[in-house]
Scaffold this motif. Structure first.
Motif, PDB file in Angstrom:
ATOM      1  N   ARG A 153       7.037 -10.295 -18.221  1.00 56.12           N
ATOM      2  CA  ARG A 153       6.087 -11.097 -17.460  1.00 56.12           C
ATOM      3  C   ARG A 153       6.293 -10.920 -15.959  1.00 56.12           C
ATOM      4  N   THR A 154       7.117  -9.984 -15.577  1.00 56.56           N
ATOM      5  CA  THR A 154       7.270  -9.665 -14.159  1.00 56.56           C
ATOM      6  C   THR A 154       6.158  -8.715 -13.734  1.00 56.56           C
ATOM      7  N   GLY A 155       5.939  -8.611 -12.432  1.00 56.14           N
ATOM      8  CA  GLY A 155       4.988  -7.648 -11.919  1.00 56.14           C
ATOM      9  C   GLY A 155       5.629  -6.269 -11.827  1.00 56.14           C
ATOM     10  N   TRP A 156       4.791  -5.213 -11.948  1.00 51.93           N
ATOM     11  CA  TRP A 156       5.376  -3.868 -11.967  1.00 51.93           C
ATOM     12  C   TRP A 156       5.999  -3.503 -10.625  1.00 51.93           C
ATOM     13  N   LEU A 157       5.485  -4.033  -9.523  1.00 58.03           N
ATOM     14  CA  LEU A 157       6.103  -3.730  -8.235  1.00 58.03           C
ATOM     15  C   LEU A 157       7.458  -4.416  -8.090  1.00 58.03           C
ATOM     16  N   ASP A 158       7.620  -5.571  -8.704  1.00 53.52           N
ATOM     17  CA  ASP A 158       8.939  -6.203  -8.719  1.00 53.52           C
ATOM     18  C   ASP A 158       9.931  -5.308  -9.449  1.00 53.52           C
ATOM     19  N   ARG A 159       9.504  -4.744 -10.568  1.00 56.11           N
ATOM     20  CA  ARG A 159      10.392  -3.853 -11.326  1.00 56.11           C
ATOM     21  C   ARG A 159      10.682  -2.569 -10.542  1.00 56.11           C
ATOM     22  N   MET A 160       9.695  -2.068  -9.838  1.00 52.64           N
ATOM     23  CA  MET A 160       9.917  -0.887  -8.995  1.00 52.64           C
ATOM     24  C   MET A 160      10.927  -1.185  -7.902  1.00 52.64           C
ATOM     25  N   LEU A 161      10.739  -2.316  -7.193  1.00 55.19           N
ATOM     26  CA  LEU A 161      11.650  -2.671  -6.107  1.00 55.19           C
ATOM     27  C   LEU A 161      13.062  -2.867  -6.632  1.00 55.19           C
ATOM     28  N   GLY A 162      13.183  -3.488  -7.810  1.00 53.98           N
ATOM     29  CA  GLY A 162      14.503  -3.647  -8.407  1.00 53.98           C
ATOM     30  C   GLY A 162      15.147  -2.306  -8.730  1.00 53.98           C
ATOM     31  N   GLY A 163      14.350  -1.373  -9.243  1.00 55.04           N
ATOM     32  CA  GLY A 163      14.878  -0.050  -9.560  1.00 55.04           C
ATOM     33  C   GLY A 163      15.315   0.736  -8.341  1.00 55.04           C
ATOM     34  N   LEU A 164      14.713   0.436  -7.206  1.00 56.13           N
ATOM     35  CA  LEU A 164      15.088   1.111  -5.960  1.00 56.13           C
ATOM     36  C   LEU A 164      16.188   0.373  -5.207  1.00 56.13           C
ATOM     37  N   GLY A 165      16.650  -0.754  -5.754  1.00 55.13           N
ATOM     38  CA  GLY A 165      17.761  -1.478  -5.146  1.00 55.13           C
ATOM     39  C   GLY A 165      17.368  -2.395  -4.011  1.00 55.13           C
ATOM     40  N   ALA A 166      16.118  -2.837  -3.979  1.00 55.29           N
ATOM     41  CA  ALA A 166      15.680  -3.726  -2.901  1.00 55.29           C
ATOM     42  C   ALA A 166      16.414  -5.058  -2.972  1.00 55.29           C
ATOM     43  N   THR A 167      16.844  -5.554  -1.830  1.00 57.02           N
ATOM     44  CA  THR A 167      17.557  -6.827  -1.768  1.00 57.02           C
ATOM     45  C   THR A 167      17.004  -7.749  -0.700  1.00 57.02           C
ATOM     46  N   ASP A 168      16.088  -7.278   0.121  1.00 54.98           N
ATOM     47  CA  ASP A 168      15.582  -8.053   1.243  1.00 54.98           C
ATOM     48  C   ASP A 168      14.081  -8.265   1.111  1.00 54.98           C
ATOM     49  N   PRO A 169      13.581  -9.456   1.420  1.00 51.29           N
ATOM     50  CA  PRO A 169      12.144  -9.710   1.283  1.00 51.29           C
ATOM     51  C   PRO A 169      11.271  -8.750   2.072  1.00 51.29           C
ATOM     52  N   MET A 170      11.745  -8.231   3.182  1.00 49.66           N
ATOM     53  CA  MET A 170      10.928  -7.348   4.006  1.00 49.66           C
ATOM     54  C   MET A 170      10.727  -5.978   3.376  1.00 49.66           C
ATOM     55  N   GLN A 171      11.393  -5.708   2.275  1.00 48.10           N
ATOM     56  CA  GLN A 171      11.215  -4.420   1.611  1.00 48.10           C
ATOM     57  C   GLN A 171       9.994  -4.393   0.696  1.00 48.10           C
ATOM     58  N   GLY A 172       9.526  -5.569   0.293  1.00 43.87           N
ATOM     59  CA  GLY A 172       8.310  -5.672  -0.510  1.00 43.87           C
ATOM     60  C   GLY A 172       7.436  -6.774   0.061  1.00 43.87           C
ATOM     61  N   VAL A 173       6.312  -6.398   0.664  1.00 42.31           N
ATOM     62  CA  VAL A 173       5.495  -7.354   1.406  1.00 42.31           C
ATOM     63  C   VAL A 173       4.041  -7.256   0.966  1.00 42.31           C
ATOM     64  N   SER A 174       3.418  -8.418   0.742  1.00 41.97           N
ATOM     65  CA  SER A 174       1.963  -8.434   0.573  1.00 41.97           C
ATOM     66  C   SER A 174       1.369  -9.005   1.856  1.00 41.97           C
ATOM     67  N   VAL A 175       0.380  -8.314   2.379  1.00 42.91           N
ATOM     68  CA  VAL A 175      -0.178  -8.650   3.688  1.00 42.91           C
ATOM     69  C   VAL A 175      -1.625  -9.107   3.519  1.00 42.91           C
ATOM     70  N   GLY A 176      -1.966 -10.196   4.189  1.00 40.81           N
ATOM     71  CA  GLY A 176      -3.314 -10.722   4.134  1.00 40.81           C
ATOM     72  C   GLY A 176      -3.411 -12.001   3.341  1.00 40.81           C
ATOM     73  N   GLY A 177      -2.366 -12.336   2.581  1.00 45.15           N
ATOM     74  CA  GLY A 177      -2.326 -13.561   1.797  1.00 45.15           C
ATOM     75  C   GLY A 177      -1.041 -14.302   2.075  1.00 45.15           C
ATOM     76  N   MET A 178      -1.068 -15.620   1.901  1.00 43.38           N
ATOM     77  CA  MET A 178       0.100 -16.431   2.209  1.00 43.38           C
ATOM     78  C   MET A 178       1.148 -16.398   1.104  1.00 43.38           C
ATOM     79  N   MET A 179       0.755 -15.980  -0.082  1.00 39.41           N
ATOM     80  CA  MET A 179       1.670 -15.885  -1.206  1.00 39.41           C
ATOM     81  C   MET A 179       1.861 -14.421  -1.571  1.00 39.41           C
ATOM     82  N   PRO A 180       3.055 -14.046  -2.037  1.00 41.68           N
ATOM     83  CA  PRO A 180       3.213 -12.676  -2.519  1.00 41.68           C
ATOM     84  C   PRO A 180       2.288 -12.406  -3.690  1.00 41.68           C
ATOM     85  N   ALA A 181       1.785 -11.212  -3.772  1.00 43.12           N
ATOM     86  CA  ALA A 181       0.895 -10.849  -4.872  1.00 43.12           C
ATOM     87  C   ALA A 181       1.632 -10.983  -6.200  1.00 43.12           C
ATOM     88  N   ARG A 182       0.889 -11.310  -7.275  1.00 43.35           N
ATOM     89  CA  ARG A 182       1.494 -11.466  -8.597  1.00 43.35           C
ATOM     90  C   ARG A 182       2.152 -10.179  -9.056  1.00 43.35           C
TER      91      ARG A 182
END
Length: 426
Positions: A153-182
């Motif tokens: 039930r996670t989003g595929w970009l969350d799984r991608m970021l996890g696979g690349l070792g992302a640890t900081d919010p600035m590494q995955g950003v949705s722009v134009g909306g106040m909430m991160p994309a699903r």
């Protein structure tokens, strides 16, 4: 029947997204109650380290919400059934640009023609999800989870970021909306912002230093608490540093002054500001054209939407320049395509197969990829363009060849990595 246009669905999908742990989720959520734009005084050394470590492409995912009509954008001019099915809204062969003997580009995409000729803009036809789903909300949910038949039930970009070792919010950003994309929903920190200039902690102002108070409050606290707090203050500081200097797009680029243009402008700022970005999500809505789609002329609905889309994408590419685009791959997705046959209102109802567009230095452009199934009745799926390319296979190839993700099946469990030649290896 309720209005299920893409813009109507966007807010609902974002408010139903699960939260990721108190402060860590607050840092990611932008306006989920804690952050609505950011300011701060602390620089994130963690972010700087992450920025230096990742050497793959920044993946920009542009969601064309509402059901994009790929047959209007990437026109199958070599298939006579196209013109028979759309006597009032088909794009005449004489108006097409670019393309080849099978396909041509809608004339409103003219700003992207130089990139088509340069081989950095291309398309895939007859792409889409594994099975038809003509509900906006349900189809977008499946598109963004991208794991049908599993319990994920996670989003595929969350799984991608996890696979690349992302640890900081600035590494995955949705722009134009106040909430991160699903599509970013899950345990990996991610961030949603309306814009860089408006990114500030809610209530933070002169005499009410919310961000500084947060930093002080968690100073010396255990890592489980101080880590998320540092993510918040680090994100605040990074965006504040970017906003402190007026941004002037390079190379004479001029973005359209609309939601999409402003969002892509901010993505370019994040990339050029070396904020550590791995992936960015941007939305473009109002593609749900059940009526009055219009002929391929200025002033008509589809023409003008495509023109603004092309203008924004061309400005983005021009702003980053040839060198900058060598490290960027932008891909468009949509929940479904439109029907092959026009309806009685001069529009198109919900369909199935669609076109995806790609822009970037590693894109094998100047051509339309994918196996074309044809538009004759015997080749359609309940009256719709068939899907011959799973959209996840396209993205998996980008993740492997351009982003350096070895285990793409951790992102798309039932998709084997392809070597179809849509992008070049880094």
């Amino acid at each position: 029947m309720p209005d299920l246009s893409c813009d109507g669905c966007a807010d609902d999908q974002r408010t139903t997204m699960s939260r990721r742990g108190v402060l860590g989720r607050a840092a990611a959520a932008g306006a989920a109650g804690a952050l609505a734009g950011l300011t701060g005084d602390l620089l994130s050394t963690q972010l700087a380290f992450a920025a230096g470590r990742y050497s793959g492409d920044v993946l920009v995912v542009l969601s064309l919400r509402g059901g994009f009509d790929g047959l209007s954008a990437i026109v199958p001019a070599g298939d006579p059934a196209y013109y028979a099915a759309r006597p009032g809204i088909a794009v005449p062969k004489s108006r097409l640009i670019g393309g080849d003997s099978r396909f041509g580009l809608h004339p409103a995409l003219a700003p992207l023609l130089p990139y088509w000729k340069a081989g950095t803009f291309g398309a895939i036809q007859a792409a889409g999800q594994r099975a038809p789903n003509r509900s906006h909300f349900a189809a977008m949910e499946q598109l963004e989870q991208a794991a049908p038949g599993t319990s994920l039930r996670t989003g595929w970009l969350d799984r991608m970021l996890g696979g690349l070792g992302a640890t900081d919010p600035m590494q995955g950003v949705s722009v134009g909306g106040m909430m991160p994309a699903r599509v970013m929903a899950g345990p990996v920190p991610a961030l949603g912002m309306k814009s860089i200039d408006e990114f500030a902690m809610f209530g933070d102002q002169a005499g009410q230093p919310m961000a500084a108070t947060l930093a002080k409050l968690y100073e010396g606290a255990p890592a489980a608490l101080s880590g998320p707090a540092r993510q918040v203050t680090g994100s605040l500081a990074t965006t504040r540093a970017l906003a402190a200097t007026a941004y002037h797009p390079a190379n004479g680029a001029v973005y359209p002054d609309d939601t999409l243009g402003r969002a892509l402008r901010d993505v370019a700022r994040l990339i050029k500001g070396k904020a550590g970005l791995m992936s960015a999500c941007v939305d473009s809505g109002d593609w749900d054209m059940h009526e009055n789609l219009g002929i391929a002329e200025s002033g008509k609905r589809m023409h003008d939407k495509l023109a603004k889309l092309a203008e924004a994408l061309a400005a983005f590419a021009r702003d980053l320049g040839t060198a900058g685009m060598k490290r960027v791959t932008l891909v468009t997705v949509s929940e479904f395509g439109r029907r092959v046959h026009q309806n009685g209102s001069g529009g198109l109802d919900h369909g199935y197969g669609n076109a995806m567009m790609l822009l970037g230095g590693g894109v094998v452009g100047g051509k339309v990829h994918g196996r074309w199934p044809g538009l004759s009745e015997r080749h359609l799926v309940d009256g719709d363009l068939a899907v011959t390319t799973d959209y996840r296979a396209v993205i998996a190839e980008i993740l492997h060849k351009r982003c350096g993700l070895a285990n793409t099946r951790a992102v798309f469990p039932d998709i084997r990595r392809t070597t179809s030649g849509i992008v070049r290896p880094r």
